[in-house]
Write a protein that holds these residues in place. Sequence first.
Motif, PDB file in Angstrom:
ATOM      1  N   VAL A  22       0.831  -1.204   0.000  1.00  9.00           N
ATOM      2  CA  VAL A  22       0.000   0.000   0.000  1.00  9.00           C
ATOM      3  C   VAL A  22       0.868   1.257   0.000  1.00  9.00           C
ATOM      4  CG1 VAL A  22      -1.623   1.334   1.404  1.00  9.00           C
ATOM      5  CG2 VAL A  22      -1.985  -1.110   1.062  1.00  9.00           C
ATOM      6  N   ILE A  23       1.935   1.269   0.787  1.00  4.80           N
ATOM      7  CA  ILE A  23       2.735   2.473   0.972  1.00  4.80           C
ATOM      8  C   ILE A  23       3.691   2.723  -0.199  1.00  4.80           C
ATOM      9  CG2 ILE A  23       4.551   3.457   2.439  1.00  4.80           C
ATOM     10  CD1 ILE A  23       3.109   2.274   4.814  1.00  4.80           C
ATOM     11  N   SER A  24       4.182   1.677  -0.848  1.00  4.05           N
ATOM     12  CA  SER A  24       5.184   1.848  -1.905  1.00  4.05           C
ATOM     13  C   SER A  24       4.734   2.773  -3.034  1.00  4.05           C
ATOM     14  CB  SER A  24       5.589   0.482  -2.470  1.00  4.05           C
ATOM     15  OG  SER A  24       6.245  -0.264  -1.487  1.00  4.05           O
ATOM     16  N   PRO A  25       3.552   2.602  -3.637  1.00  2.00           N
ATOM     17  CA  PRO A  25       3.167   3.536  -4.703  1.00  2.00           C
ATOM     18  C   PRO A  25       3.000   4.967  -4.218  1.00  2.00           C
ATOM     19  CG  PRO A  25       1.712   1.633  -4.676  1.00  2.00           C
ATOM     20  CD  PRO A  25       2.575   1.542  -3.480  1.00  2.00           C
ATOM     21  N   ILE A  26       2.574   5.132  -2.968  1.00  6.81           N
ATOM     22  CA  ILE A  26       2.424   6.482  -2.419  1.00  6.81           C
ATOM     23  C   ILE A  26       3.795   7.142  -2.304  1.00  6.81           C
ATOM     24  CG2 ILE A  26       1.687   7.782  -0.383  1.00  6.81           C
ATOM     25  CD1 ILE A  26      -0.396   5.558   0.073  1.00  6.81           C
ATOM     26  N   LEU A  27       4.786   6.410  -1.807  1.00  7.74           N
ATOM     27  CA  LEU A  27       6.125   6.965  -1.676  1.00  7.74           C
ATOM     28  C   LEU A  27       6.735   7.265  -3.035  1.00  7.74           C
ATOM     29  CD1 LEU A  27       7.600   4.764   1.193  1.00  7.74           C
ATOM     30  CD2 LEU A  27       6.844   7.129   1.297  1.00  7.74           C
ATOM     31  N   ILE A  28       6.561   6.357  -3.994  1.00  5.92           N
ATOM     32  CA  ILE A  28       7.112   6.571  -5.338  1.00  5.92           C
ATOM     33  C   ILE A  28       6.461   7.793  -5.979  1.00  5.92           C
ATOM     34  CG2 ILE A  28       7.264   5.581  -7.656  1.00  5.92           C
ATOM     35  CD1 ILE A  28       7.521   2.823  -6.249  1.00  5.92           C
ATOM     36  N   GLY A  29       5.151   7.930  -5.836  1.00  4.12           N
ATOM     37  CA  GLY A  29       4.456   9.084  -6.400  1.00  4.12           C
ATOM     38  C   GLY A  29       4.882  10.386  -5.756  1.00  4.12           C
ATOM     39  N   SER A  30       5.072  10.380  -4.450  1.00  9.11           N
ATOM     40  CA  SER A  30       5.479  11.622  -3.782  1.00  9.11           C
ATOM     41  C   SER A  30       6.894  12.013  -4.177  1.00  9.11           C
ATOM     42  CB  SER A  30       5.362  11.470  -2.267  1.00  9.11           C
ATOM     43  OG  SER A  30       6.259  10.479  -1.806  1.00  9.11           O
ATOM     44  N   VAL A  31       7.776  11.040  -4.350  1.00 10.18           N
ATOM     45  CA  VAL A  31       9.137  11.354  -4.794  1.00 10.18           C
ATOM     46  C   VAL A  31       9.119  11.908  -6.213  1.00 10.18           C
ATOM     47  CG1 VAL A  31      11.357  10.309  -5.420  1.00 10.18           C
ATOM     48  CG2 VAL A  31      10.289   9.745  -3.241  1.00 10.18           C
ATOM     49  N   GLY A  34       7.720  15.475  -6.087  1.00 11.86           N
ATOM     50  CA  GLY A  34       8.720  16.388  -5.548  1.00 11.86           C
ATOM     51  C   GLY A  34       9.824  16.686  -6.551  1.00 11.86           C
ATOM     52  N   ALA A  35      10.244  15.659  -7.296  1.00  7.46           N
ATOM     53  CA  ALA A  35      11.288  15.877  -8.296  1.00  7.46           C
ATOM     54  C   ALA A  35      10.788  16.775  -9.417  1.00  7.46           C
ATOM     55  CB  ALA A  35      11.756  14.534  -8.852  1.00  7.46           C
ATOM     56  N   SER A  36       9.566  16.580  -9.867  1.00  9.03           N
ATOM     57  CA  SER A  36       9.042  17.412 -10.956  1.00  9.03           C
ATOM     58  C   SER A  36       8.832  18.854 -10.483  1.00  9.03           C
ATOM     59  CB  SER A  36       7.731  16.835 -11.491  1.00  9.03           C
ATOM     60  OG  SER A  36       6.721  16.904 -10.511  1.00  9.03           O
ATOM     61  N   ALA A  37       8.372  19.037  -9.265  1.00  9.10           N
ATOM     62  CA  ALA A  37       8.195  20.391  -8.740  1.00  9.10           C
ATOM     63  C   ALA A  37       9.551  21.088  -8.599  1.00  9.10           C
ATOM     64  CB  ALA A  37       7.480  20.334  -7.391  1.00  9.10           C
ATOM     65  N   THR A  38      10.547  20.375  -8.113  1.00  7.72           N
ATOM     66  CA  THR A  38      11.887  20.945  -7.997  1.00  7.72           C
ATOM     67  C   THR A  38      12.435  21.320  -9.362  1.00  7.72           C
ATOM     68  OG1 THR A  38      12.264  19.590  -6.022  1.00  7.72           O
ATOM     69  CG2 THR A  38      14.210  20.509  -7.107  1.00  7.72           C
ATOM     70  N   PHE A  39      12.222  20.461 -10.346  1.00  7.54           N
ATOM     71  CA  PHE A  39      12.695  20.748 -11.701  1.00  7.54           C
ATOM     72  C   PHE A  39      12.022  22.003 -12.264  1.00  7.54           C
ATOM     73  CE2 PHE A  39      12.353  20.174 -16.327  1.00  7.54           C
ATOM     74  CZ  PHE A  39      13.696  20.140 -16.641  1.00  7.54           C
ATOM     75  N   MET A  40      10.713  22.135 -12.043  1.00 12.91           N
ATOM     76  CA  MET A  40      10.016  23.324 -12.531  1.00 12.91           C
ATOM     77  C   MET A  40      10.522  24.587 -11.847  1.00 12.91           C
ATOM     78  SD  MET A  40       6.046  22.245 -13.208  1.00 12.91           S
ATOM     79  CE  MET A  40       5.656  22.269 -11.495  1.00 12.91           C
ATOM     80  N   ILE A  41      10.752  24.534 -10.544  1.00  9.40           N
ATOM     81  CA  ILE A  41      11.245  25.697  -9.814  1.00  9.40           C
ATOM     82  C   ILE A  41      12.637  26.089 -10.307  1.00  9.40           C
ATOM     83  CG2 ILE A  41      12.016  26.481  -7.534  1.00  9.40           C
ATOM     84  CD1 ILE A  41       9.681  24.809  -6.381  1.00  9.40           C
ATOM     85  N   VAL A  42      13.510  25.107 -10.500  1.00 11.16           N
ATOM     86  CA  VAL A  42      14.870  25.397 -10.947  1.00 11.16           C
ATOM     87  C   VAL A  42      14.861  25.977 -12.353  1.00 11.16           C
ATOM     88  CG1 VAL A  42      17.071  24.305 -11.579  1.00 11.16           C
ATOM     89  CG2 VAL A  42      15.981  23.746  -9.410  1.00 11.16           C
ATOM     90  N   THR A  43      14.048  25.416 -13.254  1.00 15.03           N
ATOM     91  CA  THR A  43      14.010  25.965 -14.613  1.00 15.03           C
ATOM     92  C   THR A  43      13.458  27.387 -14.615  1.00 15.03           C
ATOM     93  OG1 THR A  43      11.879  24.879 -14.964  1.00 15.03           O
ATOM     94  CG2 THR A  43      13.844  23.737 -15.779  1.00 15.03           C
TER      95      THR A  43
END
Length: 50
Positions: A22-31, A34-43
């Motif tokens: 149950v927890i694995s897809p939630i953790l993968i999705g949150s990571v 977070g990576a896509s949001a960080t990429f958008m902020i940096v660009t």
Amino acid sequence: MERIMQAVTPNMNDNQRKGLIVISPILIGSVAYGASATFMIVTNLFQIMF
């Protein structure tokens, strides 16, 4: 006298295994989110600076 380390396989019971499923897809999705949001902020920061 030598110390011998035996390989111990982790034993999970059914409740732990179901919780991990149950927890694995939630953790993968949150990571990924977070990576896509960080990429958008940096660009956007690079566009503002240069």
